[in-house]
Scaffold this motif. Structure first.
Motif, PDB file in Angstrom:
ATOM      1  N   VAL A 122       0.836  -1.204   0.000  1.00 51.85           N
ATOM      2  CA  VAL A 122       0.000   0.000   0.000  1.00 51.85           C
ATOM      3  C   VAL A 122       0.867   1.248   0.000  1.00 51.85           C
ATOM      4  N   VAL A 123       0.244   2.382  -0.315  1.00 53.11           N
ATOM      5  CA  VAL A 123       0.967   3.653  -0.338  1.00 53.11           C
ATOM      6  C   VAL A 123       0.183   4.688   0.452  1.00 53.11           C
ATOM      7  N   PHE A 124       0.791   5.191   1.501  1.00 57.22           N
ATOM      8  CA  PHE A 124       0.271   6.338   2.238  1.00 57.22           C
ATOM      9  C   PHE A 124       1.294   7.442   2.035  1.00 57.22           C
ATOM     10  N   MET A 125       0.889   8.565   1.460  1.00 66.19           N
ATOM     11  CA  MET A 125       1.817   9.678   1.244  1.00 66.19           C
ATOM     12  C   MET A 125       1.060  10.993   1.343  1.00 66.19           C
ATOM     13  N   SER A 126       1.799  12.065   1.474  1.00 67.21           N
ATOM     14  CA  SER A 126       1.163  13.377   1.554  1.00 67.21           C
ATOM     15  C   SER A 126       0.528  13.728   0.216  1.00 67.21           C
ATOM     16  N   ARG A 127      -0.475  14.560   0.268  1.00 66.43           N
ATOM     17  CA  ARG A 127      -1.150  14.997  -0.953  1.00 66.43           C
ATOM     18  C   ARG A 127      -0.185  15.717  -1.883  1.00 66.43           C
TER      19      ARG A 127
END
Length: 70
Positions: free
Chosen positions: A54-59
């Motif tokens: 998965v990828v969680f990153m800032s907008r």
């Protein structure tokens, strides 16, 4: 509960217990954040409960790196 979603909690204990008892046992990768007085749990399904799936990153980072493929 397959897929992705967001849960909101008033206490960190409730958020942690939900993550521990339900989400990680159900093969979800989670992200915990604090917004004002609430605790937010975002979750994404991963077959192996693997954060590399998965990828969680800032907008800002996403908008900078994302390009639409046609």
């Amino acid at each position: 509960m397959i897929g992705e979603g967001e849960l909101v909690f008033e206490t960190p204990e409730a958020a942690f217990e939900t993550v521990r008892q339900l989400l990680t046992k159900g093969h979800y990768v989670v992200m915990l954040s604090r917004e004002e007085e609430l605790w937010i749990v975002n979750y994404l399904y991963s077959d192996l409960c693997n954060r590399n799936d998965v990828v969680f990153m800032s907008r800002e980072e996403f908008e900078e790196k994302f390009c639409e493929v046609s």
